[in-house]
Design a protein around this motif. Structure first.
Motif, PDB file in Angstrom:
ATOM      1  N   PHE A  46       0.819  -1.205   0.000  1.00  0.00           N
ATOM      2  CA  PHE A  46       0.000   0.000   0.000  1.00  0.00           C
ATOM      3  C   PHE A  46       0.861   1.266   0.000  1.00  0.00           C
ATOM      4  O   PHE A  46       0.428   2.309  -0.437  1.00  0.00           O
ATOM      5  CB  PHE A  46      -0.921  -0.015   1.216  1.00  0.00           C
ATOM      6  N   PHE A  47       2.095   1.139   0.490  1.00  0.00           N
ATOM      7  CA  PHE A  47       3.037   2.251   0.538  1.00  0.00           C
ATOM      8  C   PHE A  47       4.305   1.843  -0.201  1.00  0.00           C
ATOM      9  O   PHE A  47       5.295   1.471   0.419  1.00  0.00           O
ATOM     10  CB  PHE A  47       3.391   2.609   1.983  1.00  0.00           C
ATOM     11  N   PRO A  48       4.320   1.900  -1.534  1.00  0.00           N
ATOM     12  CA  PRO A  48       5.501   1.468  -2.274  1.00  0.00           C
ATOM     13  C   PRO A  48       6.695   2.382  -1.993  1.00  0.00           C
ATOM     14  O   PRO A  48       6.527   3.552  -1.639  1.00  0.00           O
ATOM     15  CB  PRO A  48       5.068   1.561  -3.728  1.00  0.00           C
ATOM     16  N   ALA A  49       7.889   1.816  -2.166  1.00  0.00           N
ATOM     17  CA  ALA A  49       9.105   2.602  -1.974  1.00  0.00           C
ATOM     18  C   ALA A  49       9.165   3.704  -3.027  1.00  0.00           C
ATOM     19  O   ALA A  49       8.798   3.504  -4.180  1.00  0.00           O
ATOM     20  CB  ALA A  49      10.322   1.697  -2.067  1.00  0.00           C
ATOM     21  N   LYS A  50       9.640   4.856  -2.617  1.00  0.00           N
ATOM     22  CA  LYS A  50       9.734   5.977  -3.550  1.00  0.00           C
ATOM     23  C   LYS A  50      10.927   5.789  -4.470  1.00  0.00           C
ATOM     24  O   LYS A  50      11.975   5.298  -4.058  1.00  0.00           O
ATOM     25  CB  LYS A  50       9.853   7.286  -2.780  1.00  0.00           C
ATOM     26  N   LYS A  51      10.748   6.181  -5.729  1.00  0.00           N
ATOM     27  CA  LYS A  51      11.818   6.064  -6.709  1.00  0.00           C
ATOM     28  C   LYS A  51      12.397   7.441  -6.998  1.00  0.00           C
ATOM     29  O   LYS A  51      11.691   8.452  -6.901  1.00  0.00           O
ATOM     30  CB  LYS A  51      11.286   5.455  -8.007  1.00  0.00           C
ATOM     31  N   VAL A  52      13.654   7.447  -7.375  1.00  0.00           N
ATOM     32  CA  VAL A  52      14.305   8.701  -7.747  1.00  0.00           C
ATOM     33  C   VAL A  52      13.844   9.088  -9.154  1.00  0.00           C
ATOM     34  O   VAL A  52      13.401   8.239  -9.934  1.00  0.00           O
ATOM     35  CB  VAL A  52      15.847   8.561  -7.688  1.00  0.00           C
ATOM     36  N   PRO A  53      13.918  10.375  -9.506  1.00  0.00           N
ATOM     37  CA  PRO A  53      13.437  10.819 -10.825  1.00  0.00           C
ATOM     38  C   PRO A  53      14.073  10.076 -12.002  1.00  0.00           C
ATOM     39  O   PRO A  53      13.400   9.783 -12.990  1.00  0.00           O
ATOM     40  CB  PRO A  53      13.802  12.300 -10.855  1.00  0.00           C
ATOM     41  N   ASP A  54      15.371   9.743 -11.912  1.00  0.00           N
ATOM     42  CA  ASP A  54      16.014   9.018 -13.015  1.00  0.00           C
ATOM     43  C   ASP A  54      15.375   7.657 -13.231  1.00  0.00           C
ATOM     44  O   ASP A  54      15.169   7.226 -14.374  1.00  0.00           O
ATOM     45  CB  ASP A  54      17.511   8.850 -12.726  1.00  0.00           C
ATOM     46  N   GLN A  55      15.032   6.965 -12.148  1.00  0.00           N
ATOM     47  CA  GLN A  55      14.397   5.648 -12.260  1.00  0.00           C
ATOM     48  C   GLN A  55      12.993   5.793 -12.841  1.00  0.00           C
ATOM     49  O   GLN A  55      12.575   4.966 -13.659  1.00  0.00           O
ATOM     50  CB  GLN A  55      14.346   4.960 -10.896  1.00  0.00           C
ATOM     51  N   LEU A  56      12.258   6.819 -12.448  1.00  0.00           N
ATOM     52  CA  LEU A  56      10.919   7.044 -13.006  1.00  0.00           C
ATOM     53  C   LEU A  56      10.975   7.296 -14.503  1.00  0.00           C
ATOM     54  O   LEU A  56      10.161   6.744 -15.256  1.00  0.00           O
ATOM     55  CB  LEU A  56      10.257   8.223 -12.293  1.00  0.00           C
ATOM     56  N   LEU A  57      11.929   8.114 -14.947  1.00  0.00           N
ATOM     57  CA  LEU A  57      12.074   8.372 -16.394  1.00  0.00           C
ATOM     58  C   LEU A  57      12.462   7.094 -17.130  1.00  0.00           C
ATOM     59  O   LEU A  57      11.969   6.846 -18.232  1.00  0.00           O
ATOM     60  CB  LEU A  57      13.119   9.466 -16.612  1.00  0.00           C
ATOM     61  N   LYS A  58      13.334   6.293 -16.546  1.00  0.00           N
ATOM     62  CA  LYS A  58      13.747   5.031 -17.169  1.00  0.00           C
ATOM     63  C   LYS A  58      12.557   4.082 -17.305  1.00  0.00           C
ATOM     64  O   LYS A  58      12.379   3.433 -18.331  1.00  0.00           O
ATOM     65  CB  LYS A  58      14.851   4.383 -16.337  1.00  0.00           C
ATOM     66  N   ASP A  59      11.707   4.034 -16.247  1.00  0.00           N
ATOM     67  CA  ASP A  59      10.514   3.190 -16.295  1.00  0.00           C
ATOM     68  C   ASP A  59       9.536   3.650 -17.376  1.00  0.00           C
ATOM     69  O   ASP A  59       8.810   2.848 -17.949  1.00  0.00           O
ATOM     70  CB  ASP A  59       9.802   3.198 -14.943  1.00  0.00           C
ATOM     71  N   LEU A  60       9.519   4.936 -17.663  1.00  0.00           N
ATOM     72  CA  LEU A  60       8.642   5.476 -18.693  1.00  0.00           C
ATOM     73  C   LEU A  60       9.228   5.329 -20.095  1.00  0.00           C
ATOM     74  O   LEU A  60       8.571   5.606 -21.084  1.00  0.00           O
ATOM     75  CB  LEU A  60       8.336   6.945 -18.424  1.00  0.00           C
ATOM     76  N   GLY A  61      10.486   4.928 -20.180  1.00  0.00           N
ATOM     77  CA  GLY A  61      11.107   4.715 -21.473  1.00  0.00           C
ATOM     78  C   GLY A  61      11.940   5.861 -21.991  1.00  0.00           C
ATOM     79  O   GLY A  61      12.260   5.921 -23.162  1.00  0.00           O
ATOM     80  N   TYR A  62      12.311   6.781 -21.152  1.00  0.00           N
ATOM     81  CA  TYR A  62      13.139   7.906 -21.584  1.00  0.00           C
ATOM     82  C   TYR A  62      14.588   7.685 -21.250  1.00  0.00           C
ATOM     83  O   TYR A  62      14.991   7.037 -20.393  1.00  0.00           O
ATOM     84  CB  TYR A  62      12.653   9.201 -20.920  1.00  0.00           C
TER      85      TYR A  62
END
Length: 95
Positions: A79-95
């Protein structure tokens, strides 16, 4: 509520809040004194409680909230997932 004196009205407005919603009180002059009303509830104010009481209850409720949140985090970790850093979020989105 029966009208109160101007002196009493100043004390009530300064140190008390509505018992129903904890909203601020306002004074309204009438012929034989001052009527005290809640800014939120209006004339249907059931009574008044001190600001000190409301501050105490708010701090107790906040402490209970933090304890419940911690217990929920331990009981249901997804219910409370670990927070990701912005670089990891962009990588997950395919950038």
């Amino acid at each position: 509520m029966a009208p109160v004196s101007y002196h009493e009205a100043n004390g009530l407005v300064a140190g008390y809040v509505c018992a129903a919603c904890w909203g601020p009180l306002s004074a309204h002059p009438v012929d034989d004194g001052v009527d005290i009303h809640c800014g939120e509830c209006g004339a249907a104010t059931p009574g008044f409680v001190s600001m000190r009481y409301t501050e105490k209850r708010k701090s107790e409720s906040l402490a209970q909230y933090y304890l419940a949140r911690k217990a929920l985090r331990e009981a249901v970790p997804w219910f409370f997932p670990a927070k990701k850093v912005p670089d990891q979020l962009l990588k997950d989105l395919g950038y």
